[in-house]
Motif scaffolding. Structure first.
Motif, PDB file in Angstrom:
ATOM      1  N   ALA A 194      29.741 -22.974   5.694  1.00  0.00           N
ATOM      2  CA  ALA A 194      30.411 -23.804   6.709  1.00  0.00           C
ATOM      3  C   ALA A 194      29.391 -24.440   7.644  1.00  0.00           C
ATOM      4  N   SER A 195      28.389 -23.653   8.050  1.00  0.00           N
ATOM      5  CA  SER A 195      27.429 -24.169   9.034  1.00  0.00           C
ATOM      6  C   SER A 195      26.584 -25.302   8.453  1.00  0.00           C
ATOM      7  N   LEU A 196      26.484 -25.366   7.127  1.00  0.00           N
ATOM      8  CA  LEU A 196      25.658 -26.398   6.490  1.00  0.00           C
ATOM      9  C   LEU A 196      26.481 -27.563   5.937  1.00  0.00           C
ATOM     10  N   SER A 197      27.797 -27.422   5.958  1.00  0.00           N
ATOM     11  CA  SER A 197      28.635 -28.427   5.305  1.00  0.00           C
ATOM     12  C   SER A 197      28.952 -29.602   6.214  1.00  0.00           C
ATOM     13  N   SER A 198      29.051 -30.777   5.593  1.00  0.00           N
ATOM     14  CA  SER A 198      29.559 -31.975   6.255  1.00  0.00           C
ATOM     15  C   SER A 198      30.807 -32.377   5.484  1.00  0.00           C
ATOM     16  N   ILE A 199      31.919 -32.434   6.182  1.00  0.00           N
ATOM     17  CA  ILE A 199      33.171 -32.668   5.468  1.00  0.00           C
ATOM     18  C   ILE A 199      33.757 -34.013   5.879  1.00  0.00           C
ATOM     19  N   THR A 200      33.882 -34.892   4.901  1.00  0.00           N
ATOM     20  CA  THR A 200      34.453 -36.222   5.132  1.00  0.00           C
ATOM     21  C   THR A 200      35.965 -36.146   4.975  1.00  0.00           C
ATOM     22  N   VAL A 201      36.676 -36.669   5.969  1.00  0.00           N
ATOM     23  CA  VAL A 201      38.145 -36.617   5.979  1.00  0.00           C
ATOM     24  C   VAL A 201      38.666 -38.043   6.127  1.00  0.00           C
ATOM     25  N   PHE A 202      39.478 -38.477   5.177  1.00  0.00           N
ATOM     26  CA  PHE A 202      40.026 -39.843   5.222  1.00  0.00           C
ATOM     27  C   PHE A 202      41.424 -39.815   5.809  1.00  0.00           C
ATOM     28  N   SER A 203      41.529 -39.414   7.065  1.00  0.00           N
ATOM     29  CA  SER A 203      42.853 -39.259   7.667  1.00  0.00           C
ATOM     30  C   SER A 203      42.765 -39.584   9.152  1.00  0.00           C
ATOM     31  N   PRO A 204      43.823 -40.191   9.732  1.00  0.00           N
ATOM     32  CA  PRO A 204      43.805 -40.481  11.166  1.00  0.00           C
ATOM     33  C   PRO A 204      44.093 -39.247  12.019  1.00  0.00           C
ATOM     34  N   ILE A 205      44.508 -38.173  11.358  1.00  0.00           N
ATOM     35  CA  ILE A 205      44.798 -36.928  12.079  1.00  0.00           C
ATOM     36  C   ILE A 205      44.275 -35.772  11.247  1.00  0.00           C
ATOM     37  N   SER A 206      43.628 -34.828  11.907  1.00  0.00           N
ATOM     38  CA  SER A 206      43.136 -33.661  11.171  1.00  0.00           C
ATOM     39  C   SER A 206      43.083 -32.482  12.134  1.00  0.00           C
ATOM     40  N   THR A 207      43.177 -31.288  11.574  1.00  0.00           N
ATOM     41  CA  THR A 207      43.195 -30.082  12.403  1.00  0.00           C
ATOM     42  C   THR A 207      42.225 -29.063  11.838  1.00  0.00           C
ATOM     43  N   VAL A 208      41.374 -28.538  12.709  1.00  0.00           N
ATOM     44  CA  VAL A 208      40.465 -27.458  12.322  1.00  0.00           C
ATOM     45  C   VAL A 208      41.116 -26.142  12.679  1.00  0.00           C
ATOM     46  N   GLU A 209      41.133 -25.230  11.733  1.00  0.00           N
ATOM     47  CA  GLU A 209      41.657 -23.887  11.993  1.00  0.00           C
ATOM     48  C   GLU A 209      40.503 -22.898  11.843  1.00  0.00           C
ATOM     49  N   TYR A 210      40.250 -22.129  12.911  1.00  0.00           N
ATOM     50  CA  TYR A 210      39.148 -21.159  12.894  1.00  0.00           C
ATOM     51  C   TYR A 210      39.586 -19.768  12.464  1.00  0.00           C
ATOM     52  N   GLY A 211      40.882 -19.486  12.574  1.00  0.00           N
ATOM     53  CA  GLY A 211      41.378 -18.173  12.165  1.00  0.00           C
ATOM     54  C   GLY A 211      41.262 -17.114  13.233  1.00  0.00           C
ATOM     55  N   ASN A 212      40.505 -17.381  14.292  1.00  0.00           N
ATOM     56  CA  ASN A 212      40.423 -16.408  15.390  1.00  0.00           C
ATOM     57  C   ASN A 212      40.118 -17.146  16.693  1.00  0.00           C
ATOM     58  N   THR A 213      40.009 -16.372  17.764  1.00  0.00           N
ATOM     59  CA  THR A 213      39.785 -16.986  19.084  1.00  0.00           C
ATOM     60  C   THR A 213      38.434 -16.578  19.660  1.00  0.00           C
ATOM     61  N   GLU A 214      37.446 -16.456  18.765  1.00  0.00           N
ATOM     62  CA  GLU A 214      36.077 -16.236  19.261  1.00  0.00           C
ATOM     63  C   GLU A 214      35.453 -17.579  19.650  1.00  0.00           C
ATOM     64  N   ALA A 215      34.300 -17.522  20.308  1.00  0.00           N
ATOM     65  CA  ALA A 215      33.603 -18.764  20.655  1.00  0.00           C
ATOM     66  C   ALA A 215      33.096 -19.435  19.373  1.00  0.00           C
ATOM     67  N   HIS A 216      33.401 -20.705  19.235  1.00  0.00           N
ATOM     68  CA  HIS A 216      32.919 -21.438  18.064  1.00  0.00           C
ATOM     69  C   HIS A 216      32.834 -22.915  18.431  1.00  0.00           C
ATOM     70  N   ASN A 217      32.143 -23.655  17.610  1.00  0.00           N
ATOM     71  CA  ASN A 217      32.119 -25.091  17.836  1.00  0.00           C
ATOM     72  C   ASN A 217      31.870 -25.866  16.554  1.00  0.00           C
ATOM     73  N   MET A 218      32.095 -27.138  16.661  1.00  0.00           N
ATOM     74  CA  MET A 218      31.898 -28.063  15.553  1.00  0.00           C
ATOM     75  C   MET A 218      31.686 -29.438  16.152  1.00  0.00           C
ATOM     76  N   HIS A 219      31.262 -30.345  15.308  1.00  0.00           N
ATOM     77  CA  HIS A 219      31.121 -31.725  15.738  1.00  0.00           C
ATOM     78  C   HIS A 219      31.935 -32.593  14.790  1.00  0.00           C
ATOM     79  N   VAL A 220      32.600 -33.603  15.344  1.00  0.00           N
ATOM     80  CA  VAL A 220      33.319 -34.545  14.481  1.00  0.00           C
ATOM     81  C   VAL A 220      33.114 -35.947  15.038  1.00  0.00           C
ATOM     82  N   ALA A 221      32.874 -36.888  14.141  1.00  0.00           N
ATOM     83  CA  ALA A 221      32.575 -38.260  14.566  1.00  0.00           C
ATOM     84  C   ALA A 221      33.126 -39.254  13.558  1.00  0.00           C
ATOM     85  N   TRP A 222      33.212 -40.513  13.990  1.00  0.00           N
ATOM     86  CA  TRP A 222      33.594 -41.582  13.070  1.00  0.00           C
ATOM     87  C   TRP A 222      32.615 -41.602  11.911  1.00  0.00           C
TER      88      TRP A 222
END
Ligand SMILES: *[C@@H]1O[C@H](CO)[C@@H](O)[C@H](O)[C@H]1NC(C)=O
Ligand SMILES: *[C@@H]1O[C@H](CO)[C@@H](O)[C@H](O)[C@H]1NC(C)=O
Ligand SMILES: *[C@@H]1O[C@H](CO)[C@@H](O)[C@H](O)[C@H]1NC(C)=O
Length: 376
Positions: A194-222
């Motif tokens: 996961a930490s090395l992956s870049s995931i391209t999403v062709f959608s105007p809406i998307s949701t990230v699910e982490y599965g827990n409520t620990e501290a985490h982060n991600m980046h998402v851009a056009w």
């Protein structure tokens, strides 16, 4: 939903993508009638609306049996923080619309309206508003991202605590994540991947699910050029533009992208491929190649393949697709693995195995390896 010029069977011009507890509308869902662009949306029990647009010519209206009353325009929805809009709450009604009362030319936006009883209703909804994109830092279990520009976003830099099998990315709002009919577009095979992956999403809406409520982060851009990024030990996801992923709808989101093209040369020890496809016609067969192995698919079905190599093996991977029908939809995840080469495998016992593939594929891999060895 999706509009494919001239090729579209009329039945799919039916407006909006409808989920059990929400709807997603885009500019293409407007119908021109009585001198205005208008589209109805559901709000059976009361609802919350979100949009990535602040256009003051776009309105929520309610038909009172006589006139379409303006309730709010998009410039007055969402509060002060553009990147983190407040939900705009509406009381129950069966006669809400969005409308363009401006220059009669709808431009890109995404409008997400979700029932007040929907699951995961506290999820933060964020809007990509500039070239930098969003750093999704926090302890939330879910993050929903809206972005209608470029019809493509790219997620990367996943870090922090996740439950096993997470993060996942759905090309839906937060409500559909809770439904068994909806599958993630991406599901992490490991934290490192996961930490090395870049995931391209062709959608105007998307949701990230982490599965827990620990501290985490991600980046998402056009993802302005609709491209794919690759890294060894990571995942690559391909999908039809506008892919939704819920079995109860045949619709796709509207997308200006109708072509997917990629090629790269990972050197790996394992490759796991998982895909689903539905209503892919013969003349829009998805072309997926891993070296000389042809993994093309059309029709309706699933794809599952596992390949193992005794030492890092350079693969020529390629993907190519051109949309011909509005209803075709598919998604494929490829997980590239790069463990330590197995010291127990000497060059004389060298063999390649593909756990679910045909004898032909095995024979082929062995023959490639043998011919590579022969070069030395
Ligand atoms: C948008 O709505 C607000 C109030 O709802 C109003 O003050 C403003 O004039 C509206 N803008 C336009 C262009 O109609
Ligand atoms: C929504 O319903 C509540 C309770 O019936 C009412 O107090 C409120 O004024 C309504 N809001 C609007 C915008 O109609
Ligand atoms: C896809 O369609 C073609 C016809 O164009 C057919 O020959 C082929 O067997 C189908 N399946 C795959 C996996 O390509």
């Amino acid at each position: 939903p999706l509009i494919v010029a001239a090729l579209l069977p009329l039945s799919v011009t039916e407006a909006r993508v409808t989920f059990t507890n929400s709807e997603v509308l885009q500019a293409s869902d407007f119908a021109w009638k009585d001198n205005v662009y208008r589209a109805a949306f559901k709000c059976d029990n009361g609802c919350s609306a979100y949009t990535d647009s602040r256009a003051n010519n776009l309105y929520i209206t309610e038909y009172d049996g006589n006139v379409y009353k303006a309730i709010v325009n998009f410039s007055n929805m969402g509060g002060n923080v553009r990147a983190l809009p407040d939900p705009y709450k509406l009381n129950a009604s069966n006669s809400y619309y969005i409308e363009d009362r401006g220059e009669k030319k709808p431009y890109d936006f995404v409008f997400y309206v979700v029932d007040r009883h929907a699951p995961n209703a506290d999820t933060p909804v964020m809007v990509i508003d500039d070239d930098w994109g969003i750093d999704g830092n926090g302890e939330e279990r879910l993050f929903t991202i809206l972005s209608s520009k470029y019809d493509s976003v790219r997620y990367d830099q996943f870090a922090g605590g996740f439950q096993k099998g997470f993060p996942r990315i759905y090309s839906t709002g937060f409500d559909a994540v809770a439904e068994k009919e909806c599958r993630p577009l991406y599901q992490a095979s490991s934290q490192e991947s996961a930490s090395l992956s870049s995931i391209t999403v062709f959608s105007p809406i998307s949701t990230v699910e982490y599965g827990n409520t620990e501290a985490h982060n991600m980046h998402v851009a056009w993802n302005k050029d609709n491209s794919f990024a690759h890294n060894i030990r990571s995942s690559t996801v391909y999908s039809s533009p506008g892919y939704v992923g819920c079995s109860y709808t045949i619709q796709s989101y509207s997308s200006s992208i109708d072509k997917i093209e990629d090629g790269f040369f990972p050197s790996v020890i394992s490759l796991d491929i998982n895909g689903v496809y539905d209503q892919v016609t013969k003349d829009e067969t998805v072309l997926l190649r891993v070296d000389e192995i042809i993994l093309d698919f059309n029709g309706t079905g699933t794809l599952e393949k596992h390949f193992f190599y005794p030492s890092p093996f350079p693969l020529a991977c390629s993907m190519s697709w051109q949309r011909k029908t509005a209803t075709a939809r598919w998604a494929v995840q490829m997980d590239f693995g790069m463990g330590e080469p197995n010291p127990a495998v000497s060059s004389t016992t060298l063999k390649a195995e593909s756990t679910t593939s045909s004898g032909f594929e095995k024979a082929f891999l062995v023959s490639i390896i043998v011919s590579i060895i022969a070069l030395f």
